[in-house]
Design a protein around this motif. Structure first.
Motif, PDB file in Angstrom:
ATOM      1  N   GLY A 139      33.459  33.273  -5.795  1.00  0.00           N
ATOM      2  CA  GLY A 139      34.280  32.107  -6.094  1.00  0.00           C
ATOM      3  C   GLY A 139      33.625  30.799  -5.740  1.00  0.00           C
ATOM      4  O   GLY A 139      33.857  29.789  -6.377  1.00  0.00           O
ATOM      5  N   ASP A 140      32.800  30.794  -4.681  1.00  0.00           N
ATOM      6  CA  ASP A 140      32.206  29.548  -4.207  1.00  0.00           C
ATOM      7  C   ASP A 140      31.371  28.829  -5.257  1.00  0.00           C
ATOM      8  O   ASP A 140      31.518  27.621  -5.436  1.00  0.00           O
ATOM      9  N   GLN A 142      31.595  28.877  -8.505  1.00  0.00           N
ATOM     10  CA  GLN A 142      32.471  28.317  -9.531  1.00  0.00           C
ATOM     11  C   GLN A 142      33.138  27.039  -9.036  1.00  0.00           C
ATOM     12  O   GLN A 142      33.201  26.041  -9.747  1.00  0.00           O
ATOM     13  N   LYS A 143      33.635  27.080  -7.808  1.00  0.00           N
ATOM     14  CA  LYS A 143      34.295  25.909  -7.236  1.00  0.00           C
ATOM     15  C   LYS A 143      33.296  24.766  -7.055  1.00  0.00           C
ATOM     16  O   LYS A 143      33.592  23.607  -7.345  1.00  0.00           O
ATOM     17  N   TYR A 144      32.118  25.109  -6.581  1.00  0.00           N
ATOM     18  CA  TYR A 144      31.076  24.102  -6.335  1.00  0.00           C
ATOM     19  C   TYR A 144      30.686  23.398  -7.628  1.00  0.00           C
ATOM     20  O   TYR A 144      30.686  22.163  -7.702  1.00  0.00           O
ATOM     21  N   TYR A 145      30.370  24.182  -8.665  1.00  0.00           N
ATOM     22  CA  TYR A 145      29.923  23.575  -9.920  1.00  0.00           C
ATOM     23  C   TYR A 145      31.075  22.887 -10.651  1.00  0.00           C
ATOM     24  O   TYR A 145      30.860  21.920 -11.389  1.00  0.00           O
ATOM     25  N   GLY A 146      32.308  23.384 -10.451  1.00  0.00           N
ATOM     26  CA  GLY A 146      33.457  22.699 -11.028  1.00  0.00           C
ATOM     27  C   GLY A 146      33.627  21.309 -10.450  1.00  0.00           C
ATOM     28  O   GLY A 146      33.894  20.334 -11.165  1.00  0.00           O
ATOM     29  N   LYS A 147      33.436  21.195  -9.133  1.00  0.00           N
ATOM     30  CA  LYS A 147      33.522  19.893  -8.476  1.00  0.00           C
ATOM     31  C   LYS A 147      32.382  18.985  -8.922  1.00  0.00           C
ATOM     32  O   LYS A 147      32.579  17.787  -9.173  1.00  0.00           O
ATOM     33  N   LYS A 150      33.135  17.526 -12.326  1.00  0.00           N
ATOM     34  CA  LYS A 150      34.103  16.435 -12.269  1.00  0.00           C
ATOM     35  C   LYS A 150      33.429  15.138 -11.827  1.00  0.00           C
ATOM     36  O   LYS A 150      33.651  14.068 -12.423  1.00  0.00           O
ATOM     37  N   ASP A 237      38.322  16.151   1.103  1.00  0.00           N
ATOM     38  CA  ASP A 237      37.883  17.476   0.703  1.00  0.00           C
ATOM     39  C   ASP A 237      37.059  18.076   1.814  1.00  0.00           C
ATOM     40  O   ASP A 237      36.401  17.363   2.567  1.00  0.00           O
ATOM     41  N   GLU A 240      31.116  19.665   1.379  1.00  0.00           N
ATOM     42  CA  GLU A 240      30.573  20.375   0.219  1.00  0.00           C
ATOM     43  C   GLU A 240      29.418  21.261   0.649  1.00  0.00           C
ATOM     44  O   GLU A 240      28.510  20.841   1.346  1.00  0.00           O
TER      45      GLU A 240
END
Length: 245
Positions: A139-140, A142-147, A150, A237, A240
């Motif tokens: 999951g990490d 996906q979350k990292y690249y999603g942020k 953005k 947040d 990162e």
């Protein structure tokens, strides 16, 4: 001295945007080594380098690339004696050759084109990572690249607004240099100048509304230095981290 500060500040904005673009590229290109490559010391050197370059580029007219010689020749041709009278207006003291050949063609247009290429590569790398099939335990990334996606979108918007605001004035400068007989409506010049000033006023708002870290930092600066009291606690947040294998 009156005309040069705006050139310095404009150049610093362009180089800062370029530095930020390179920073985002490194975050998505080498996420695991990012913190060892982009250290606070290197970041400080990059910021100092941007400002030094900005002063060199912006103060070049002060060092001699200006219209003084042209004004003196016109003064002598009219049979006037003594020191020439110089009107302190931007186009009457700053050389259009400097503004077009040096400022625009060397220090504005190439960095803007380079930033476009960098962000295209950033979006490509992020999309490539997000499209990978990852397991439930991954999951990490996906979350990292999603942020990162953005933030990259927000910074690309800032770059687009900068280009939209500054290119019209530079295009008018090109018209002034290459087609001296061409008539430029005054309203067009005023709109172009207004866009450049509006961009400076717009950037902090775009940064603050689109990127939380900037918003938190702005609030901290405002409370610490203007309200003279510690900033209230703000939900940030979590730190990162790079994606894990």
């Amino acid at each position: 001295m009156v005309a040069c500060p705006v050139l310095i500040l404009t150049q610093s904005s362009i180089l800062a945007l370029l530095a930020i673009a390179v920073d985002r590229y490194l975050r998505v290109k080498i996420p695991l080594r990012y913190k060892t490559v982009v250290t606070p010391r290197r970041a400080a050197v990059a910021i100092a380098g941007c400002w030094i370059l900005s002063f060199v580029v912006g103060l070049t007219p002060l060092f001699g690339w200006n219209k003084l010689g042209e004004v003196e020749r016109a003064w002598a041709a009219n049979g006037s004696e003594g020191e020439p009278v110089i009107e302190c207006e931007f186009e009457k003291v700053i050389s259009m050759e400097y503004m077009v050949y040096f400022n625009f063609f060397v220090w504005v247009l190439p960095p803007l084109l380079l930033m476009v290429l960098i962000y295209l590569e950033v979006f490509y790398l992020i999309r490539k990572q997000l499209n990978k099939k990852v397991s439930a335990s991954s999951g990490d990334p996906q979350k990292y690249y999603g942020k990162e996606l953005k933030i990259a979108k927000s910074l690309a918007l800032i770059l687009f607004l900068f280009a939209l605001s500054w290119l019209p004035l530079h295009i008018l400068n090109c018209i002034t240099l290459f087609c001296p007989s061409c008539r430029k409506p005054s309203i067009l010049i005023y709109v172009a100048i207004f866009l450049t000033h509006g961009n400076s006023a717009m950037n902090p708002i775009v940064y603050a509304f689109r990127i939380q870290k900037f918003r938190v930092t702005f609030l901290k600066i405002w409370n610490d230095h203007f309200r003279c009291r510690p900033a209230p606690p703000v939900d940030e947040d979590p730190p990162e981290e790079g994606p894990h294998d």
